[in-house]
Design a protein around this motif. Sequence first.
Motif, PDB file in Angstrom:
ATOM      1  N   LEU A 255       0.889  -1.237   0.022  1.00  0.00           N
ATOM      2  CA  LEU A 255      -0.206  -0.161   0.122  1.00  0.00           C
ATOM      3  C   LEU A 255       1.075   1.146   0.003  1.00  0.00           C
ATOM      4  CD1 LEU A 255      -2.867  -0.794   2.192  1.00  0.00           C
ATOM      5  CD2 LEU A 255      -2.597   0.982   0.419  1.00  0.00           C
TER       6      LEU A 255
ATOM      7  N   LEU B  71       2.511   1.425  -4.148  1.00  0.00           N
ATOM      8  CA  LEU B  71       1.900   1.945  -5.310  1.00  0.00           C
ATOM      9  C   LEU B  71       1.949   3.244  -5.585  1.00  0.00           C
ATOM     10  CD1 LEU B  71      -1.684  -0.630  -3.793  1.00  0.00           C
ATOM     11  CD2 LEU B  71       0.354  -1.371  -5.859  1.00  0.00           C
ATOM     12  N   GLN B  72       1.935   2.884  -7.019  1.00  0.00           N
ATOM     13  CA  GLN B  72       2.755   3.939  -7.574  1.00  0.00           C
ATOM     14  C   GLN B  72       0.829   4.368  -8.997  1.00  0.00           C
ATOM     15  OE1 GLN B  72       5.594   5.802  -8.912  1.00  0.00           O
ATOM     16  NE2 GLN B  72       6.416   6.063  -6.521  1.00  0.00           N
TER      17      GLN B  72
ATOM     18  N   VAL C 198     -14.168  10.740 -10.230  1.00  0.00           N
ATOM     19  CA  VAL C 198     -13.877  10.096  -9.567  1.00  0.00           C
ATOM     20  C   VAL C 198     -12.377  10.279  -8.876  1.00  0.00           C
ATOM     21  CG1 VAL C 198     -14.936   8.343 -10.150  1.00  0.00           C
ATOM     22  CG2 VAL C 198     -12.336   8.177 -10.264  1.00  0.00           C
ATOM     23  N   CYS C 199     -11.808  10.809  -9.114  1.00  0.00           N
ATOM     24  CA  CYS C 199     -10.604  11.426  -7.901  1.00  0.00           C
ATOM     25  C   CYS C 199     -10.843  12.201  -6.962  1.00  0.00           C
ATOM     26  CB  CYS C 199      -9.032  11.318  -8.985  1.00  0.00           C
ATOM     27  SG  CYS C 199      -7.663  11.948  -8.273  1.00  0.00           S
ATOM     28  N   PRO C 200     -10.938  12.513  -5.878  1.00  0.00           N
ATOM     29  CA  PRO C 200     -11.729  13.116  -4.811  1.00  0.00           C
ATOM     30  C   PRO C 200      -9.949  13.526  -4.438  1.00  0.00           C
ATOM     31  CG  PRO C 200     -10.468  10.961  -3.912  1.00  0.00           C
ATOM     32  CD  PRO C 200     -10.502  10.008  -5.257  1.00  0.00           C
TER      33      PRO C 200
ATOM     34  N   CYS D 254      -1.567  10.334  -4.330  1.00  0.00           N
ATOM     35  CA  CYS D 254      -2.763   9.583  -4.443  1.00  0.00           C
ATOM     36  C   CYS D 254      -2.473   9.283  -3.228  1.00  0.00           C
ATOM     37  CB  CYS D 254      -2.026   9.257  -5.576  1.00  0.00           C
ATOM     38  SG  CYS D 254      -2.518   7.612  -6.956  1.00  0.00           S
ATOM     39  N   ILE D 255      -3.735   8.653  -2.996  1.00  0.00           N
ATOM     40  CA  ILE D 255      -3.834   7.969  -1.579  1.00  0.00           C
ATOM     41  C   ILE D 255      -3.911   6.075  -2.291  1.00  0.00           C
ATOM     42  CG2 ILE D 255      -4.661   9.837  -0.261  1.00  0.00           C
ATOM     43  CD1 ILE D 255      -7.803   8.524  -0.929  1.00  0.00           C
ATOM     44  N   ALA D 256      -4.248   6.508  -3.463  1.00  0.00           N
ATOM     45  CA  ALA D 256      -4.520   5.091  -3.743  1.00  0.00           C
ATOM     46  C   ALA D 256      -5.302   4.149  -3.770  1.00  0.00           C
ATOM     47  CB  ALA D 256      -2.980   4.142  -3.401  1.00  0.00           C
ATOM     48  N   CYS D 257      -6.386   4.996  -3.569  1.00  0.00           N
ATOM     49  CA  CYS D 257      -7.980   4.667  -3.775  1.00  0.00           C
ATOM     50  C   CYS D 257      -8.645   2.979  -5.037  1.00  0.00           C
ATOM     51  CB  CYS D 257      -8.345   5.946  -3.370  1.00  0.00           C
ATOM     52  SG  CYS D 257      -8.975   6.246  -4.578  1.00  0.00           S
ATOM     53  N   GLY D 258      -7.932   3.539  -5.908  1.00  0.00           N
ATOM     54  CA  GLY D 258      -8.211   2.878  -6.969  1.00  0.00           C
ATOM     55  C   GLY D 258      -9.541   2.883  -8.185  1.00  0.00           C
ATOM     56  N   ALA D 259      -9.813   4.078  -7.400  1.00  0.00           N
ATOM     57  CA  ALA D 259     -11.024   4.606  -7.852  1.00  0.00           C
ATOM     58  C   ALA D 259     -10.367   5.090  -9.741  1.00  0.00           C
ATOM     59  CB  ALA D 259     -11.986   5.606  -7.800  1.00  0.00           C
TER      60      ALA D 259
ATOM     61  N   LEU E  16     -10.603   1.806 -11.706  1.00  0.00           N
ATOM     62  CA  LEU E  16     -11.500   0.876 -11.477  1.00  0.00           C
ATOM     63  C   LEU E  16     -12.852   1.356 -12.712  1.00  0.00           C
ATOM     64  CD1 LEU E  16     -13.709  -1.189 -11.036  1.00  0.00           C
ATOM     65  CD2 LEU E  16     -14.459   0.325  -9.499  1.00  0.00           C
ATOM     66  N   GLN E  17     -12.723   3.082 -12.686  1.00  0.00           N
ATOM     67  CA  GLN E  17     -13.257   3.726 -13.798  1.00  0.00           C
ATOM     68  C   GLN E  17     -13.470   3.857 -15.166  1.00  0.00           C
ATOM     69  OE1 GLN E  17     -16.147   3.523 -12.814  1.00  0.00           O
ATOM     70  NE2 GLN E  17     -15.672   3.295 -10.458  1.00  0.00           N
TER      71      GLN E  17
END
Lengths: 88, 540
Positions: free
Chosen positions: A22, A25-26, A43-45, A66-71, A74-75
């Motif tokens: 975690l 990740l980049q 979607v990027c918060p 980047c918080i590596a949420c993965g949004a 996925l989108q």
Amino acid sequence: MLPKKATMRSLLMEHWELARTLRRLQIHFDSDRCRGVWQCYEVCPIGNWTPDYDRMVAIFRNGKQCIACGACVLQCPEKAIELRIPDG
Amino acid sequence: MATVFMKWLESRPLDYDRGIRLLTLGRLELLQAQIVDRLIRDGMRVLEIGCGTGRLAIAMAEKGAQVTAIDISPTMLTEAERRVNQFELEERINLKLMDASLIGDRFEAGYFDLVVSSLVFSEMTPQMRILVLQECLRLLVPDGKLAIIDETLPDNHATRLIFGAIRLPLRLLTWLLTRTTTHHLRDFASMLSNAGFSEEIVISRLGGSLQLVIASPADGAGIYILPATVLGRLRHRTTLRTLLLDLWATFLRILPPYPKVTPGLYVVGQPDMDSPVLVTGNFELTVRRLVREIDNRIDAWVLVVDSAGINVWCAAGGGFFTAEKVIGALRVSGLEGIVRHRALILPQLCANGVDGWRIQQEIDWDVHWGPVRAEDIPEYVVSGRVKTDAMRWAKFPLKDRLEMVTVTLGFYGLLILLPVAVFWRNMLWPVLVSLVGLSYFYAVVLPWLPGRDGLAKSFSLTLISLAGLLVYIVIWDSLPGQYIFNWVLGLTALSVFTAAELQGMSPLMRGEQANWGWEAVIGAVLGLIYWLIPYTLGWR
């Protein structure tokens, strides 16, 4: 009942690995595949993606935040974005 | 509080008026007089639902109205007939034995100028109330009026308590005497508006427990009937239950079981077939905060998806809130047959787990990622789904930081303080003060501490707390070496813990696992120092 020693250790190691992953990740962005759908921007918060309306692509601007949420991963309909552990 | 005696009084029509007068302290008659004074004109056609002994009907007829009065009780009607004859108003008053739910079948649409009713609606079941109100709308001329006097639940909490206290013994007595119970009207205003009426005048008596409501058909009112799949209307309310849930959410939110809302379709306000569809998870706090922000601002369909009672971001990240679940909930809701658009508004923060393209491809609904914060939803919806950058960026303002620190302290604070309270009772207050002080201090200064994540920030937090210790020693108290040693270790541990814990609560840092490994290492090193140094120095 407590898990056996070996299981406990493997669980801890798994957690350690997850934590390490975690942290490292980049975002890896293949801009050639991008055709300007800009769902990543939607979607990027954190505000890491900005649309480039002229070239019809997205621009990734700040890897550090980047918080590596993965949004975005996925989108993205083109699968142009990945979260990866950088080589080396 | 009057109607609790009504079932009993109804069997004794002669005592009925006297009893009601006594129970409402004469206020019912005053409110009925208001109806006669304000609304009755010569020659107008009036329907009275539940005329009882005919008091109001006679008063209206005397002022020139043509009254049709119905009641379900034959004994009441017999008494009413006797009085009508006595006043020689047979020409003006037409008495009928009729159930209120049948008025739609027995009278012509648009026949009456006024429908009145006192202390009747509170006796009906909710379904019947809706039906009768809708029929009233049909029977009235377009500029007609509806006047209802009834028992209501007072809005004011204190009044409600008194109301309840008085009501309880009356309720019990009525049940013992007649084996029946009565109900007060709750949320009558929204029921009226649902049926297509707009409230014009409300006159309250007896602390708001007796009300006269005068309403008229709303402009362009079609009959508003909720689709059968709708589980209910969500409203923003503060009750004892919500206060208790808030209390729990403030301190122990991270502990399961998370309070849930039954998944399914709900409405906020009065949505129509063009109203937006908002999707959310079924964590009680999530739904309540959403409703708090949009109730009375927009009309919307709210599709509550089963997210295992977890907030949308964590649920999506953990695989509890997925495209599969959204598609399923949409199917069950029957929304496809209710709205005539195919646009879903999903919370932006569930985009890490809900595959928007799958929803689009599988069921052909467009997915729109709404604002991060619920408070922006009304503006977003009203502007035609224009999302500004401010709406799409997660922030971690002071208010949220303080809230999250409190949530953390509620559980982890206990975890730390309990052993201290048991094993080092004399240290409880110093540790408590340090932990709470350090946590809130950290929450305030978080944005200005250097470093990207909790671990990096914990370094400067440690330095600050140790500086605080130094100041304390210099100014107030020179502690013995062993104490200083313990405090240095303790404050370092608390600082690392505080900073690392808040990381998991922040939307701007990577998840709490990210630094778990290093926290474990730091903890082990601190523990080792704690045991080794006193040993080498001969303190033990």
